[in-house]
Write a protein that holds these residues in place. Structure first.
Motif, PDB file in Angstrom:
ATOM      1  N   LEU A 149      31.590  34.697  40.397  1.00 52.54           N
ATOM      2  CA  LEU A 149      31.530  35.658  41.506  1.00 52.54           C
ATOM      3  C   LEU A 149      31.941  37.018  40.960  1.00 52.54           C
ATOM      4  O   LEU A 149      33.089  37.429  41.090  1.00 52.54           O
ATOM      5  CB  LEU A 149      32.480  35.220  42.623  1.00 52.54           C
ATOM      6  CG  LEU A 149      32.540  36.100  43.867  1.00 52.54           C
ATOM      7  CD1 LEU A 149      31.247  35.987  44.671  1.00 52.54           C
ATOM      8  CD2 LEU A 149      33.736  35.715  44.731  1.00 52.54           C
ATOM      9  N   PRO A 150      31.023  37.727  40.295  1.00 53.47           N
ATOM     10  CA  PRO A 150      31.399  38.955  39.574  1.00 53.47           C
ATOM     11  C   PRO A 150      31.662  40.142  40.503  1.00 53.47           C
ATOM     12  O   PRO A 150      30.950  41.143  40.498  1.00 53.47           O
ATOM     13  CB  PRO A 150      30.186  39.198  38.674  1.00 53.47           C
ATOM     14  CG  PRO A 150      29.037  38.605  39.424  1.00 53.47           C
ATOM     15  CD  PRO A 150      29.585  37.410  40.132  1.00 53.47           C
ATOM     16  N   GLN A 151      32.727  40.004  41.299  1.00 53.01           N
ATOM     17  CA  GLN A 151      33.147  41.080  42.183  1.00 53.01           C
ATOM     18  C   GLN A 151      34.333  41.820  41.568  1.00 53.01           C
ATOM     19  O   GLN A 151      34.940  41.358  40.602  1.00 53.01           O
ATOM     20  CB  GLN A 151      33.524  40.521  43.549  1.00 53.01           C
ATOM     21  CG  GLN A 151      32.327  40.192  44.431  1.00 53.01           C
ATOM     22  CD  GLN A 151      31.558  41.438  44.849  1.00 53.01           C
ATOM     23  OE1 GLN A 151      32.140  42.433  45.275  1.00 53.01           O
ATOM     24  NE2 GLN A 151      30.243  41.384  44.718  1.00 53.01           N
ATOM     25  N   ARG A 152      34.696  42.927  42.169  1.00 53.79           N
ATOM     26  CA  ARG A 152      35.827  43.710  41.682  1.00 53.79           C
ATOM     27  C   ARG A 152      37.135  42.994  42.002  1.00 53.79           C
ATOM     28  O   ARG A 152      37.197  42.134  42.878  1.00 53.79           O
ATOM     29  CB  ARG A 152      35.799  45.113  42.290  1.00 53.79           C
ATOM     30  CG  ARG A 152      34.585  45.920  41.829  1.00 53.79           C
ATOM     31  CD  ARG A 152      34.446  47.218  42.593  1.00 53.79           C
ATOM     32  NE  ARG A 152      33.303  47.985  42.097  1.00 53.79           N
ATOM     33  CZ  ARG A 152      32.047  47.810  42.486  1.00 53.79           C
ATOM     34  NH1 ARG A 152      31.767  46.868  43.389  1.00 53.79           N
ATOM     35  NH2 ARG A 152      31.070  48.543  41.998  1.00 53.79           N
ATOM     36  N   ALA A 153      38.202  43.404  41.313  1.00 55.25           N
ATOM     37  CA  ALA A 153      39.494  42.726  41.459  1.00 55.25           C
ATOM     38  C   ALA A 153      39.987  42.777  42.899  1.00 55.25           C
ATOM     39  O   ALA A 153      40.616  41.829  43.379  1.00 55.25           O
ATOM     40  CB  ALA A 153      40.520  43.361  40.517  1.00 55.25           C
ATOM     41  N   ARG A 154      39.714  43.868  43.596  1.00 52.14           N
ATOM     42  CA  ARG A 154      40.191  43.968  44.984  1.00 52.14           C
ATOM     43  C   ARG A 154      39.577  42.878  45.846  1.00 52.14           C
ATOM     44  O   ARG A 154      40.247  42.280  46.692  1.00 52.14           O
ATOM     45  CB  ARG A 154      39.858  45.348  45.550  1.00 52.14           C
ATOM     46  CG  ARG A 154      40.432  45.566  46.942  1.00 52.14           C
ATOM     47  CD  ARG A 154      40.425  47.044  47.308  1.00 52.14           C
ATOM     48  NE  ARG A 154      41.106  47.263  48.572  1.00 52.14           N
ATOM     49  CZ  ARG A 154      40.491  47.658  49.687  1.00 52.14           C
ATOM     50  NH1 ARG A 154      39.190  47.871  49.688  1.00 52.14           N
ATOM     51  NH2 ARG A 154      41.168  47.843  50.798  1.00 52.14           N
ATOM     52  N   ALA A 155      38.293  42.619  45.665  1.00 58.50           N
ATOM     53  CA  ALA A 155      37.634  41.568  46.438  1.00 58.50           C
ATOM     54  C   ALA A 155      38.183  40.193  46.068  1.00 58.50           C
ATOM     55  O   ALA A 155      38.431  39.353  46.939  1.00 58.50           O
ATOM     56  CB  ALA A 155      36.123  41.620  46.216  1.00 58.50           C
ATOM     57  N   LEU A 156      38.400  39.956  44.783  1.00 59.95           N
ATOM     58  CA  LEU A 156      38.935  38.665  44.353  1.00 59.95           C
ATOM     59  C   LEU A 156      40.342  38.437  44.881  1.00 59.95           C
ATOM     60  O   LEU A 156      40.740  37.302  45.174  1.00 59.95           O
ATOM     61  CB  LEU A 156      38.924  38.577  42.826  1.00 59.95           C
ATOM     62  CG  LEU A 156      37.557  38.639  42.137  1.00 59.95           C
ATOM     63  CD1 LEU A 156      37.729  38.536  40.624  1.00 59.95           C
ATOM     64  CD2 LEU A 156      36.638  37.537  42.643  1.00 59.95           C
ATOM     65  N   SER A 157      41.115  39.516  45.013  1.00 55.95           N
ATOM     66  CA  SER A 157      42.511  39.381  45.439  1.00 55.95           C
ATOM     67  C   SER A 157      42.640  38.888  46.871  1.00 55.95           C
ATOM     68  O   SER A 157      43.707  38.408  47.269  1.00 55.95           O
ATOM     69  CB  SER A 157      43.252  40.721  45.283  1.00 55.95           C
ATOM     70  OG  SER A 157      42.804  41.669  46.252  1.00 55.95           O
ATOM     71  N   CYS A 158      41.575  38.996  47.678  1.00 62.09           N
ATOM     72  CA  CYS A 158      41.666  38.586  49.076  1.00 62.09           C
ATOM     73  C   CYS A 158      41.204  37.156  49.301  1.00 62.09           C
ATOM     74  O   CYS A 158      41.248  36.668  50.437  1.00 62.09           O
ATOM     75  CB  CYS A 158      40.858  39.534  49.967  1.00 62.09           C
ATOM     76  SG  CYS A 158      39.091  39.193  50.023  1.00 62.09           S
ATOM     77  N   LEU A 159      40.758  36.462  48.260  1.00 66.08           N
ATOM     78  CA  LEU A 159      40.237  35.106  48.439  1.00 66.08           C
ATOM     79  C   LEU A 159      41.327  34.179  48.955  1.00 66.08           C
ATOM     80  O   LEU A 159      42.421  34.103  48.401  1.00 66.08           O
ATOM     81  CB  LEU A 159      39.671  34.572  47.123  1.00 66.08           C
ATOM     82  CG  LEU A 159      38.394  35.255  46.612  1.00 66.08           C
ATOM     83  CD1 LEU A 159      37.966  34.644  45.285  1.00 66.08           C
ATOM     84  CD2 LEU A 159      37.271  35.162  47.636  1.00 66.08           C
ATOM     85  N   SER A 160      40.997  33.451  50.013  1.00 63.22           N
ATOM     86  CA  SER A 160      41.959  32.547  50.627  1.00 63.22           C
ATOM     87  C   SER A 160      41.209  31.339  51.168  1.00 63.22           C
ATOM     88  O   SER A 160      40.143  31.482  51.789  1.00 63.22           O
ATOM     89  CB  SER A 160      42.703  33.256  51.767  1.00 63.22           C
ATOM     90  OG  SER A 160      43.677  32.412  52.341  1.00 63.22           O
TER      91      SER A 160
END
Length: 442
Positions: A267-278
């Motif tokens: 899922l090559p998204q930016r770190a901000r997007a990855l940080s919200c994964l729950s």
């Protein structure tokens, strides 16, 4: 001799049968609370030894809840970290006072996220960057004795100053200088209504042209190791966590870090997007083969007035990733806390790690493995490069994978496919896409 409760628990474990009942989480938590009251922090070291003895008797998987109890008593709940808006409001106080009112009004307007005729909303990130640039600009003007209302010559001099005297010894390229200058003009345009300068705009364009000619100074060919290699490194960390002798915080952290690389590649998204994964809100285990992703627009790189819009949704058809996420959720994730964050914090319970920490961990792991530091954003380069080399209609596929509407953006910033050989596994991962989105297969 009367045994204390610690020695009694050890004796009970040693005398227990290998297939016998194991002390439960509530019982162990009550025991550790009592011991902490009796002897203080030494009880934590005692209990860590209890877990080792229990692991020898019943194995690491059946005693993983010992690690959960230890984590619960070792780490206290900390105040939530300051938001980007809060950080911007704090830093605003360090700017010249006559700028405060208008910038504070812009922050208040932008935080509402609602369109206002004739006004441009700023993101929290842009606001923070503008304030940082203005802070450095004000210091430069004070040192040079020039007006804080820029002219073409003073803005160009500021650019040459940044180039000659970078902060923290970091390399500053022409692109970074142009970004600083643009943010200064953005801020001055707010604090000086009606401000306009063709000379300043020319200076920014000139530095931007230099940046196009020199390329990104923070990117090197050595950082293109191939997305499959990064994917495999993530699973190597996961396997190391599985094979650890004891299911504790160290193994849970290694599993989590492996997932950062695996998910960051799939899922090559930016770190901000990855940080919200729950789990259950932005990441769903749909079945044994698929992982659903639903990232709120507020966590994406979008104009501020679009951050109330539709989320980013993808389905990753990937049995291997689905399997490790299921295992992580059941066996390793609970060691951190009872929350749902896919990337939980070590230092605070029920808190996800920040986007900056995701970047640091990614850089640390790749530097150790490959001898070169690969950031989350550079990981996107690796995905786009391999997609561009292996896929039919590679420009459209890479653009969709990275969330870019323009194929030219991918070609300009991410496509370095020459010399990188595609691996069959990642070629399968990127082999399917649809007009409405991209389904990733491994």
């Amino acid at each position: 001799m009367t045994l204390n409760t610690h020695l009694r628990l050890l004796a009970d474990i040693r005398e227990a049968l290998p297939d016998g009942p194991i002390p439960g989480r509530a019982e162990l938590s009550e025991h550790l609370s009592r011991r902490q009251t009796e002897i203080g922090e030494t009880a934590l070291a005692e209990f860590a030894y209890v877990q080792q003895v229990a692991k020898t008797k019943w194995g690491p998987e059946r005693t993983a809840h010992f690690g959960q109890v230890l984590r619960q008593h070792r780490v206290s709940q900390k105040p939530p970290r300051e938001t980007a808006w809060g950080e911007a409001e704090t830093l605003l106080q360090k700017l010249p006072e006559h700028w405060h009112r208008l910038i504070a009004a812009q922050i208040a307007l932008s935080k509402q996220g609602k369109r206002v005729l004739g006004r441009t909303l700023w993101s929290a990130s842009h606001t923070l960057n503008v304030i940082r640039a203005l802070k450095r600009w004000a210091a430069f003007c004070s040192t040079q004795g020039c007006s804080m209302v820029p002219t073409g010559s003073s803005l160009d001099a500021f650019g040459r100053y940044l180039f000659a005297d970078p902060e923290d010894g970091q390399t500053v390229g022409a692109g970074t200088i142009a970004d600083y200058q643009s943010r200064i003009l953005s801020g001055i345009g707010l604090t000086q209504p009606g401000f306009s300068s063709a000379a300043c705009s020319f200076v920014v364009a000139d530095w931007r042209n230099r940046a196009d000619q020199e390329g990104a100074v923070t990117k090197t060919g050595a950082q293109l190791v191939g997305a499959t290699a990064i994917w495999d490194l993530g699973f190597q960390h996961i396997e190391n966590a599985r094979s650890s002798q004891m299911r504790g915080l160290d193994s849970a952290r290694q599993y989590r870090n492996g997932l950062i690389l695996a998910i960051g590649t799939a899922l090559p998204q930016r770190a901000r997007a990855l940080s919200c994964l729950s789990f259950g809100s932005s990441l769903y285990l749909q079945d044994d083969n698929s992982v659903g992703i639903r990232i709120p627009a507020s966590m994406l790189k979008l104009p501020e007035d679009r951050k109330q819009g539709a989320p980013y949704e993808r389905s990753l058809r990937n049995p291997r990733l689905a399997a490790v996420l299921q295992e992580y959720r059941q066996s390793f994730r609970p060691i951190f806390d009872d929350g749902g964050a896919v990337f939980p914090s070590i230092k605070s319970r029920n808190t996800a790690i920040s986007e900056k920490q995701i970047g640091r961990l990614t850089g640390n792991m790749t530097e150790k493995a490959f001898g070169t530091r690969i950031s989350i954003h550079r990981l996107r380069d690796n995905v786009a490069t391999q997609a561009s080399e292996t896929m039919t209609a590679p420009g459209r596929a890479a653009a969709a994978l990275l969330g870019h509407k323009s194929q030219s953006t991918v070609a300009r910033h991410y496509d370095y496919s020459e010399g990188i050989q595609a691996a069959e596994e990642f070629g399968a991962l990127l082999s399917t896409y649809q007009a409405a989105g991209v389904d990733l297969e491994l």
